[in-house]
Design a protein around this motif. Structure first.
Motif, mmCIF file in Angstrom:
data_model
loop_
_atom_site.group_PDB
_atom_site.id
_atom_site.type_symbol
_atom_site.label_atom_id
_atom_site.label_comp_id
_atom_site.label_asym_id
_atom_site.label_seq_id
_atom_site.Cartn_x
_atom_site.Cartn_y
_atom_site.Cartn_z
ATOM 1 N N THR A 96 0.885 -1.300 -0.170
ATOM 2 C CA THR A 96 -0.038 0.042 0.095
ATOM 3 C C THR A 96 0.826 1.169 0.241
ATOM 4 O OG1 THR A 96 -0.123 -0.280 2.427
ATOM 5 C CG2 THR A 96 -1.849 -1.069 1.270
ATOM 6 N N LEU A 97 1.840 1.369 0.757
ATOM 7 C CA LEU A 97 2.825 2.487 1.036
ATOM 8 C C LEU A 97 3.597 2.632 -0.607
ATOM 9 C CD1 LEU A 97 4.342 2.096 4.306
ATOM 10 C CD2 LEU A 97 2.240 3.519 3.660
ATOM 11 N N LEU A 98 4.035 1.561 -1.149
ATOM 12 C CA LEU A 98 4.593 1.633 -2.346
ATOM 13 C C LEU A 98 3.566 2.241 -3.482
ATOM 14 C CD1 LEU A 98 6.922 0.957 -4.351
ATOM 15 C CD2 LEU A 98 5.893 -1.405 -4.713
ATOM 16 N N LYS A 99 2.454 1.867 -3.631
ATOM 17 C CA LYS A 99 1.464 2.233 -4.269
ATOM 18 C C LYS A 99 1.220 4.063 -4.255
ATOM 19 C CE LYS A 99 -3.315 1.660 -6.136
ATOM 20 N NZ LYS A 99 -4.458 0.948 -6.110
ATOM 21 N N GLU A 100 1.108 4.376 -2.825
ATOM 22 C CA GLU A 100 0.997 5.709 -2.458
ATOM 23 C C GLU A 100 2.015 6.500 -3.107
ATOM 24 O OE1 GLU A 100 0.288 6.375 1.534
ATOM 25 O OE2 GLU A 100 -1.381 5.079 1.689
ATOM 26 N N ILE A 101 3.364 6.140 -3.264
ATOM 27 C CA ILE A 101 4.421 6.924 -3.926
ATOM 28 C C ILE A 101 3.811 7.421 -5.351
ATOM 29 C CG2 ILE A 101 6.667 6.977 -4.728
ATOM 30 C CD1 ILE A 101 7.139 4.913 -2.115
ATOM 31 N N PHE A 102 3.342 6.581 -5.951
ATOM 32 C CA PHE A 102 3.025 6.817 -7.468
ATOM 33 C C PHE A 102 1.652 7.442 -7.471
ATOM 34 C CE2 PHE A 102 6.109 3.471 -7.618
ATOM 35 C CZ PHE A 102 7.039 4.076 -8.434
ATOM 36 N N GLU A 103 0.794 7.234 -6.632
ATOM 37 C CA GLU A 103 -0.537 7.829 -6.585
ATOM 38 C C GLU A 103 -0.966 9.000 -5.516
ATOM 39 O OE1 GLU A 103 -3.334 4.862 -7.025
ATOM 40 O OE2 GLU A 103 -2.285 3.717 -8.791
ATOM 41 N N ASN A 104 0.069 9.691 -5.092
ATOM 42 C CA ASN A 104 -0.457 10.817 -4.374
ATOM 43 C C ASN A 104 -1.487 11.606 -5.043
ATOM 44 O OD1 ASN A 104 -0.391 13.481 -3.507
ATOM 45 N ND2 ASN A 104 1.350 12.873 -2.211
ATOM 46 N N PRO A 105 -2.431 11.890 -4.488
ATOM 47 C CA PRO A 105 -3.655 12.667 -4.971
ATOM 48 C C PRO A 105 -3.199 13.816 -5.957
ATOM 49 C CG PRO A 105 -4.298 12.069 -2.912
ATOM 50 C CD PRO A 105 -2.739 11.881 -3.140
ATOM 51 N N LYS A 106 -2.125 14.550 -5.699
ATOM 52 C CA LYS A 106 -1.692 15.660 -6.152
ATOM 53 C C LYS A 106 -0.387 15.249 -7.251
ATOM 54 C CE LYS A 106 -2.623 19.106 -2.643
ATOM 55 N NZ LYS A 106 -1.761 20.314 -1.462
ATOM 56 N N HIS A 107 -0.144 14.216 -7.334
ATOM 57 C CA HIS A 107 1.104 13.752 -8.180
ATOM 58 C C HIS A 107 0.842 12.441 -8.536
ATOM 59 C CE1 HIS A 107 2.437 17.864 -6.529
ATOM 60 N NE2 HIS A 107 2.727 17.503 -5.467
ATOM 61 N N LYS A 108 0.567 12.323 -10.040
ATOM 62 C CA LYS A 108 0.591 11.102 -10.353
ATOM 63 C C LYS A 108 1.660 10.987 -11.543
ATOM 64 C CE LYS A 108 -4.254 9.945 -9.012
ATOM 65 N NZ LYS A 108 -5.483 9.303 -9.640
ATOM 66 N N TRP A 109 2.079 9.674 -11.732
ATOM 67 C CA TRP A 109 3.298 9.731 -12.709
ATOM 68 C C TRP A 109 2.795 8.660 -13.979
ATOM 69 C CZ3 TRP A 109 7.564 12.604 -11.924
ATOM 70 C CH2 TRP A 109 7.726 13.093 -10.562
ATOM 71 N N GLY A 110 3.180 8.938 -15.141
ATOM 72 C CA GLY A 110 2.911 8.100 -16.234
ATOM 73 C C GLY A 110 3.991 7.102 -16.334
ATOM 74 N N ALA A 111 5.195 7.372 -15.949
ATOM 75 C CA ALA A 111 6.322 6.395 -15.878
ATOM 76 C C ALA A 111 7.178 6.489 -14.912
ATOM 77 C CB ALA A 111 7.118 6.555 -17.382
ATOM 78 N N ALA A 112 7.895 5.379 -14.748
ATOM 79 C CA ALA A 112 8.828 5.450 -13.457
ATOM 80 C C ALA A 112 10.123 4.724 -14.013
ATOM 81 C CB ALA A 112 8.372 4.770 -12.312
ATOM 82 N N VAL A 113 11.281 5.061 -13.545
ATOM 83 C CA VAL A 113 12.551 4.560 -13.945
ATOM 84 C C VAL A 113 13.432 4.534 -12.990
ATOM 85 C CG1 VAL A 113 12.187 4.740 -16.642
ATOM 86 C CG2 VAL A 113 13.488 6.309 -15.359
ATOM 87 N N ASP A 114 14.680 3.921 -13.519
ATOM 88 C CA ASP A 114 16.075 3.919 -12.484
ATOM 89 C C ASP A 114 15.685 3.452 -10.950
ATOM 90 O OD1 ASP A 114 18.802 5.280 -12.741
ATOM 91 O OD2 ASP A 114 17.985 6.028 -10.970
ATOM 92 N N PHE A 115 16.469 3.628 -10.028
ATOM 93 C CA PHE A 115 16.743 3.505 -8.661
ATOM 94 C C PHE A 115 15.577 4.302 -8.062
ATOM 95 C CE2 PHE A 115 17.958 5.136 -4.652
ATOM 96 C CZ PHE A 115 18.220 3.958 -3.653
ATOM 97 N N PRO A 116 14.834 4.008 -7.009
ATOM 98 C CA PRO A 116 14.597 2.686 -6.494
ATOM 99 C C PRO A 116 13.741 1.817 -7.160
ATOM 100 C CG PRO A 116 13.572 4.014 -5.234
ATOM 101 C CD PRO A 116 14.056 4.934 -6.299
ATOM 102 N N THR A 117 13.131 2.207 -8.137
ATOM 103 C CA THR A 117 11.958 1.546 -8.768
ATOM 104 C C THR A 117 12.187 0.297 -9.596
ATOM 105 O OG1 THR A 117 11.074 3.845 -9.759
ATOM 106 C CG2 THR A 117 9.939 1.867 -10.702
ATOM 107 N N CYS A 118 13.536 0.007 -9.869
ATOM 108 C CA CYS A 118 13.554 -0.926 -10.902
ATOM 109 C C CYS A 118 13.740 -2.308 -10.184
ATOM 110 C CB CYS A 118 15.059 -0.800 -11.677
ATOM 111 S SG CYS A 118 16.518 -0.527 -10.401
#
Length: 293
Positions: A96-118
């Motif tokens: 759940t906390l991992l998902k919140e990093i990418f889905e903060n209500p104010k900030h959503k991302w279309g892609a993610a690369v590099d450390f630490p995502t990989c």
């Protein structure tokens, strides 16, 4: 861009070092100031740093997808959230906390690369089953040589003692250990972080990561990518039109070295100032006493 980041556990000001990182990288990481709120995480880069992740980040942004990157996490002071997310995964298996990093209500991302995502591709596959994954690869020997001269340099962000005055960098060091433990498949509590300089172990971990990704991600959702491949294969995989600009080829080794040197100088000065303040406070009672006697 606001100087105050509102996260899941309240608001905090970014550290001086994180602000320095951002202002040194503001041109390259421009998407962090213009995030769209309607963008789901569509593309996940699972190649290690120094396999062309910065070029891939730039490519994603050219295609219209704000892209999360190590520097994005640093300037937004989000390493602390990654540390919490990693601990939750290790102790409970929850994401759940991992998902919140990418889905903060104010900030959503279309892609993610590099450390630490990989290194969290297994968890992210479960969270985003419809996402597409891009595995950046490179000659292992050249990859290791590049890594030890930049991201794993003894005076780099992930190791330098001078920069530990910053809470952001201290969180980065914790997250670095999680990353290495996943690469080497060593339990977090048994890890020797300095194994990052064991060439044989790290290259073995690099090659094993590639094989594990191939074995985990369904073939129709995985694209094997080299920076030299350019737009055609990548865009065909993503279902995107090939842009009318050259594929980005960013080699930031020299720029990284300059930023590393500046940050160590700033960190060193900060420690000297801090020591001077503490010394002054400790001396103050004795100075007052001597002035009266």
């Amino acid at each position: 861009l606001t100087l105050r980041h509102c996260g899941r556990s309240g608001c905090s000001l970014p550290s001086p070092v994180s602000l320095f990182i951002f202002f040194n990288q503001r041109r390259k990481y421009r998407a962090v100031t213009t995030l769209r709120t309607d963008m789901p995480l569509k593309v996940i880069g699972v190649g290690f740093g120094r396999t062309g992740t910065d070029s891939l980040r730039e490519a994603m942004e050219i295609l219209g997808m704000p892209c999360y990157h190590m520097i994005s996490a640093g300037h937004r002071d989000e390493y602390k959230y990654w540390v919490k997310a990693d601990k939750q995964i290790r102790e409970t298996g929850e994401t759940t906390l991992l998902k919140e990093i990418f889905e903060n209500p104010k900030h959503k991302w279309g892609a993610a690369v590099d450390f630490p995502t990989c290194v969290y591709y297994k968890e992210l596959l479960k969270i985003y089953p419809d996402a597409k994954f891009v595995l950046g690869i490179r000659d292992p020997e050249k990859w290791y040589e590049s890594a030890v001269n930049t991201i794993w340099h003894p005076w780099g962000f992930e190791w330098s003692p001078f920069m530990t005055i910053s809470p952001t960098i201290r969180d980065l060091h914790k997250l670095r250990n999680s990353y290495i433990s996943r690469v080497l498949k060593v339990p977090y509590d048994e890890l020797n972080p300095r194994d990052v300089w064991n060439k044989e172990k790290m290259i073995k971990g690099f090659n094993q990561h590639i094989e594990d990704v191939k074995a985990t991600i369904p073939a129709d959702k995985l694209h094997i990518f080299r920076v030299t491949d350019g737009w055609d294969g990548l865009c065909a995989f993503l279902g995107e039109k090939v842009p009318d600009v050259p594929f980005p080829n960013i080699n930031d080794k020299k720029e990284y070295s300059k930023m590393m040197l500046k940050s160590n100088v700033i960190g060193g000065i900060a420690w000297v100032v801090f020591a001077g303040i503490v010394g002054g406070i400790c001396y103050l009672p004795f100075g007052i006493k001597r002035s009266f006697f």
